[in-house]
Motif scaffolding. Structure first.
Motif, mmCIF file in Angstrom:
data_model
loop_
_atom_site.group_PDB
_atom_site.id
_atom_site.type_symbol
_atom_site.label_atom_id
_atom_site.label_comp_id
_atom_site.label_asym_id
_atom_site.label_seq_id
_atom_site.Cartn_x
_atom_site.Cartn_y
_atom_site.Cartn_z
ATOM 1 N N VAL A 194 43.045 51.865 35.750
ATOM 2 C CA VAL A 194 42.285 51.669 34.517
ATOM 3 C C VAL A 194 42.975 50.518 33.818
ATOM 4 O O VAL A 194 44.197 50.544 33.644
ATOM 5 C CB VAL A 194 42.304 52.940 33.631
ATOM 6 N N TRP A 195 42.204 49.489 33.450
ATOM 7 C CA TRP A 195 42.842 48.328 32.828
ATOM 8 C C TRP A 195 41.859 47.614 31.925
ATOM 9 O O TRP A 195 40.699 47.980 31.835
ATOM 10 C CB TRP A 195 43.455 47.434 33.907
ATOM 11 N N GLY A 196 42.357 46.594 31.251
ATOM 12 C CA GLY A 196 41.588 45.899 30.229
ATOM 13 C C GLY A 196 40.455 45.025 30.719
ATOM 14 O O GLY A 196 39.832 44.334 29.915
ATOM 15 N N GLY A 197 40.168 45.027 32.008
ATOM 16 C CA GLY A 197 38.975 44.384 32.541
ATOM 17 C C GLY A 197 39.065 42.889 32.739
ATOM 18 O O GLY A 197 38.096 42.273 33.168
ATOM 19 N N GLY A 198 40.216 42.293 32.451
ATOM 20 C CA GLY A 198 40.347 40.841 32.560
ATOM 21 C C GLY A 198 40.681 40.380 33.963
ATOM 22 O O GLY A 198 41.183 41.136 34.792
ATOM 23 N N ASP A 199 40.404 39.081 34.213
ATOM 24 C CA ASP A 199 40.712 38.512 35.523
ATOM 25 C C ASP A 199 41.803 37.452 35.447
ATOM 26 O O ASP A 199 42.010 36.711 36.395
ATOM 27 C CB ASP A 199 39.451 37.936 36.171
#
Length: 195
Positions: free
Chosen positions: A37-42
């Motif tokens: 689960v993470w902040g969705g950034g690349d």
């Protein structure tokens, strides 16, 4: 733990070891069947840990604020991505999904997420393990500051037990699995003078 929220930088840091640790953590989570689960950034360590997990066959659940999507910072390969309206909503959604938390090296945002989740643990809003991946001593200055806060009476000594510290992903996961939430209530009883 079936899911772990990883707090980490939108930058990669100045030393290759930070990138290597993010890759190792992402791979280990996938190998152990633990959803990231993470902040969705690349970008930065965020993208690196997600790529490593996904490339190793893992699941990656991202939560990203809409303003970051507009700036094209969203990871396109996530297993699942939720777009939210604010940073506050993002942190709450990640906390709800995760059964534990790990902070990799990072900057202000990483510390913000870490200290909010530590505060929630102190208040017994959650009873989930929190880990610091202390890559080559990255968190030693922070740990010294926390011990100083205890010494100066701003943090209870038992609240040092709210988090685990490990030098490698495997050691940290083992410590988090062995961790038990502190007992008791966060609200101290009123003394007659306070009453």
């Amino acid at each position: 733990m079936k899911s772990i929220c990883v707090f980490c930088g939108a930058r990669s840091g100045t030393r290759p070891v930070y990138r290597q640790s993010a890759i190792a953590l992402g791979k280990l989570l996938a190998e152990q069947g633990i959803e990231l689960v993470w902040g969705g950034g690349d970008i930065g360590l965020m993208g690196i840990v997600a790529d490593a997990s996904l490339e190793s066959g893992g699941r990656a659940f991202g939560v990203i604020p809409d303003f970051m999507v507009e700036r094209e910072l969203q990871h396109r390969g996530a297993t699942e991505m939720v777009v939210v309206d604010s940073m506050h909503t993002r942190k709450a959604a990640m906390a709800d999904r995760a059964e534990g938390f790990i902070a990799l090296p990072g900057g202000y945002g990483t510390l913000d997420e870490l200290f909010e989740i530590l505060t929630w643990g102190q208040l017994h809003i959650h009873r989930k393990p929190i880990g610091l991946l202390n890559v080559e001593g990255f968190y030693e200055p922070l740990l010294a500051m926390v011990r100083h806060m205890v010494k100066e009476g701003f943090v209870k000594p038992e609240n040092l037990d709210l988090f685990c510290v490990g030098d490698t992903p495997a050691a940290l996961l083992a410590a988090m699995r062995a961790w038990r939430a502190p007992a008791g209530d966060w609200v101290p009883p009123l003394s007659p003078q306070q009453g």
